[in-house]
Design a protein around this motif. Structure first.
Motif, PDB file in Angstrom:
ATOM      1  N   LEU A 340      -6.730  -5.970   5.515  1.00 40.40           N
ATOM      2  CA  LEU A 340      -6.448  -7.245   4.846  1.00 40.40           C
ATOM      3  C   LEU A 340      -6.768  -8.403   5.786  1.00 40.40           C
ATOM      4  O   LEU A 340      -5.904  -9.212   6.144  1.00 40.40           O
ATOM      5  N   ALA A 364      -6.167  -1.362   1.909  1.00 41.08           N
ATOM      6  CA  ALA A 364      -4.914  -1.775   2.548  1.00 41.08           C
ATOM      7  C   ALA A 364      -4.714  -0.960   3.825  1.00 41.08           C
ATOM      8  O   ALA A 364      -4.570   0.259   3.778  1.00 41.08           O
ATOM      9  N   THR A 368       0.639  -4.716   6.725  1.00 41.98           N
ATOM     10  CA  THR A 368       0.504  -5.574   5.545  1.00 41.98           C
ATOM     11  C   THR A 368       1.324  -6.857   5.647  1.00 41.98           C
ATOM     12  O   THR A 368       1.494  -7.563   4.654  1.00 41.98           O
ATOM     13  N   ASN A 371      -0.891 -10.540   4.688  1.00 42.57           N
ATOM     14  CA  ASN A 371      -1.823 -10.141   3.631  1.00 42.57           C
ATOM     15  C   ASN A 371      -2.550 -11.377   3.117  1.00 42.57           C
ATOM     16  O   ASN A 371      -2.026 -12.141   2.312  1.00 42.57           O
TER      17      ASN A 371
END
Length: 600
Positions: A340, A364, A368, A371
């Motif tokens: 990301l 992904a 995360t 993001n």
């Protein structure tokens, strides 16, 4: 009672044939002398009379149904004593200008004939798929309002083919607002036997060189049999295949492209009364390589390269996120962002513009928190109660491709993210019903919810994974829309381009080309690129059935159509009455014959 086709009444003489046959077959009795009549039964005089009466009744009903049938074909009508305003001085004629009507080579001369006979009338031509119910209704009402006409004459010249357009036109005429109205249908003939390709499905979107292309077809027929009409496959001007359809009208072809160029194909069915709707055109480019751009940081794991190395037609290139601006992505078929990553605003806009036509796959990664693709991936959270020793498998693969040759349980996932995004289309679905791969509804942006990492899954250990990735890429890569219906427009986002039409004529076009009025191939050239469009007849024009128009006065086309409509305006058609009488009289004859058989 009057007749629109009085000349057909000469066939009433046919009714005398049963009478003549009956008279000729009357037996003349001779006398024979017997030595004894004790074994003969007494024949009652009443029984003979009853038999003769029944024979005369059979003869009567036979003559009556023949006469009734001839009267029906002569188009009888009952002349009204009080006809009201029956003028044909003005009105509206709606011409069904659909593809099926134009199969009639005499259509233009018929229209000119109508224009001459109905010289003061308003003529409206309606093409299939390019009309508005409201606009047709407005045209009719506006004409009568502007001219102060109370008696509404509306005529539809059509072949009554059962499609959405004809049905809508019949409804518009029926619901016209005026108090007095007389609606007629001038009916053009349809073919007695018509067969055509109703569906064509090409298995893949991407067509690499030296791999089979499978084409499946479905046909319509006005009769139940399909095996009397052979189907041929032509590719780049050569006939390379022939099949006979099965009992349901299905068939298929397979062939290998010979070169890495455009495939121009035609599926043709032969053996019916109309040839102009017998071909379906298709076109697609043959590509030798698929160009993939991997955007990857050195510390991110990526075993996709192992899968790409096993797929001969894939040519992959790996760059850092910072190198995106200096790379030309116009020739790239698929971009894979392996985490990301954050991009500059200029890079981000560039990627979004790319995703309008070609796909981006976002994977992904392990982290995360930041993001930067939240708008497309949704908020990502780890699945609660993760058990590192247990695996999930794929449950569903939403794809155009067939995967029956492999078990989906071979694809194993230990961990994956969950998303709160709702406006998406799921592509792969896990055994717990969570999505693993999904697509944005508006853009060609895909999201993979498990990192390409061995500690998270065992995808890369399965040969099925390579097959699955290959199929996904084939389905997702940009493939130009090369199939159009008649009269649809070919556009190029405001750019100037050149069109080469079906007659091989060149035309320079600013942004929109709309002269696709004949089926075949149209070639669009711009910026040293070529896209070939296959233009086919509309699906609605491949329907064999006719619309039900029992509530309308129908007049078959002939040179005296004006006089025939004028006569009908003075009275009520009696066609249906005489057809019913013919069936009734015929039934009575059969009933009497059946009774006579039982008594015998």
């Amino acid at each position: 009672m009057n007749f629109l086709q009085p000349l057909l009444l000469i066939f009433t003489s046919l009714a005398t044939i049963p009478i003549i046959i009956h008279l000729i077959s009357e037996r003349r009795y001779k006398k024979y002398y017997f030595s004894s009549i004790k074994f003969l039964k007494e024949i009652r005089s009443g029984s003979m009379k009853k038999m003769k009466l029944k024979q005369w009744l059979i003869l009567l009903f036979r003559v009556l149904w023949i006469l009734a049938l001839i009267f029906a074909f002569s188009q009888p009508f009952w002349k009204r004593i009080k006809s009201g305003n029956s003028s044909l001085e003005n009105g509206v004629i709606i011409v069904d200008n659909s593809f099926s009507m134009n199969l009639d080579e005499q259509l233009e001369s018929k229209i000119k004939h109508l224009e001459k006979q109905f010289s003061e009338w308003q003529f409206v031509k309606i093409s299939d798929g390019k009309f508005s119910v409201d606009s047709v209704k407005y045209t009719i009402d506006n004409y009568f309002n502007a001219n102060g006409i109370l008696n509404q004459n509306v005529i539809l010249f059509t072949d009554l083919q059962k499609n959405k357009m004809t049905g809508s036109l019949l409804t518009v005429i029926k619901n016209a607002e005026k108090v007095e109205r007389s609606n007629f249908i001038i009916q053009n003939e349809m073919p007695n036997f018509n067969v055509n390709i109703s569906e064509i499905f090409i298995e893949n979107s991407f067509h690499p060189l030296d791999e089979f292309v499978e084409i499946n077809i479905k046909a319509n027929s006005s009769i139940e049999r399909f095996d009397i009409s052979p189907v041929y496959l032509n590719v780049n001007g050569k006939r390379i295949g022939q099949v006979t359809l099965d009992g349901n009208g299905y068939g298929s072809f397979s062939f290998i492209p010979e070169n890495d160029d455009w495939i121009l194909g035609t599926v043709t069915i032969e053996g019916d009364d109309y040839e102009k709707d017998n071909s379906v055109y298709f076109s697609f480019p043959v590509q030798r390589k698929i160009n993939i751009l991997n955007i990857l940081k050195p510390d991110d794991e990526n075993y996709l390269k192992l899968a790409f190395d096993a797929i001969e037609e894939i040519n992959s290139k790996t760059i850092l996120p910072s190198e995106l601006s200096s790379n030309d992505i116009q020739e790239i078929d698929l971009i894979i962002i392996n985490n990301l990553y954050r991009f500059s605003s200029a890079q981000f806009r560039r990627l979004l513009n790319y995703s309008q036509k070609k796909p981006i796959l976002i994977v992904a990664g392990k982290e995360t928190k930041n993001n930067y693709w939240n708008k497309f991936t949704g908020n990502l959270t780890k699945r609660s109660g993760d058990n590192s020793n247990s695996f999930l498998t794929l449950k569903k693969i939403h794809s155009k491709y067939k995967f029956n040759q492999f078990s989906q349980s071979q694809l194993k996932i230990k961990k994956h993210y969950r998303t709160d995004k709702t406006s998406k289309t799921d592509i792969w679905e896990l055994s717990n019903s969570d999505p693993l791969l999904f697509k944005n509804r508006k853009l060609k942006i895909y999201t993979m919810l498990s990192p390409f990492d061995f500690s998270w899954n065992e995808f890369g250990l399965s040969p099925y994974f390579t097959r699955l990735i290959k199929s996904f890429i084939h389905q997702a890569i940009y493939f130009p829309n090369t199939n159009l219906q008649l009269n649809e427009s070919i556009t190029n986002s405001g750019q100037e381009f050149t069109i080469i039409n079906t007659q091989n004529e060149k035309e320079r076009v600013q942004s929109v080309f709309s002269k696709t009025n004949s089926a075949g191939f149209y070639e669009m050239r711009f910026n040293d690129k070529t896209i070939i469009y296959s233009v086919n007849i509309p699906e609605s024009e491949k329907v064999i059935e006719k619309n039900d128009a029992k509530k309308y006065e129908k007049v078959e086309w002939n040179s005296d159509v004006y006089e025939n409509i004028k006569k009908l305006k003075h009275g009520k058609s009696l066609n249906e009455l005489f057809l019913i009488l013919a069936v009734l009289f015929f039934g009575m004859e059969m009933f009497l014959l059946a009774i006579g058989g039982k008594e015998g």
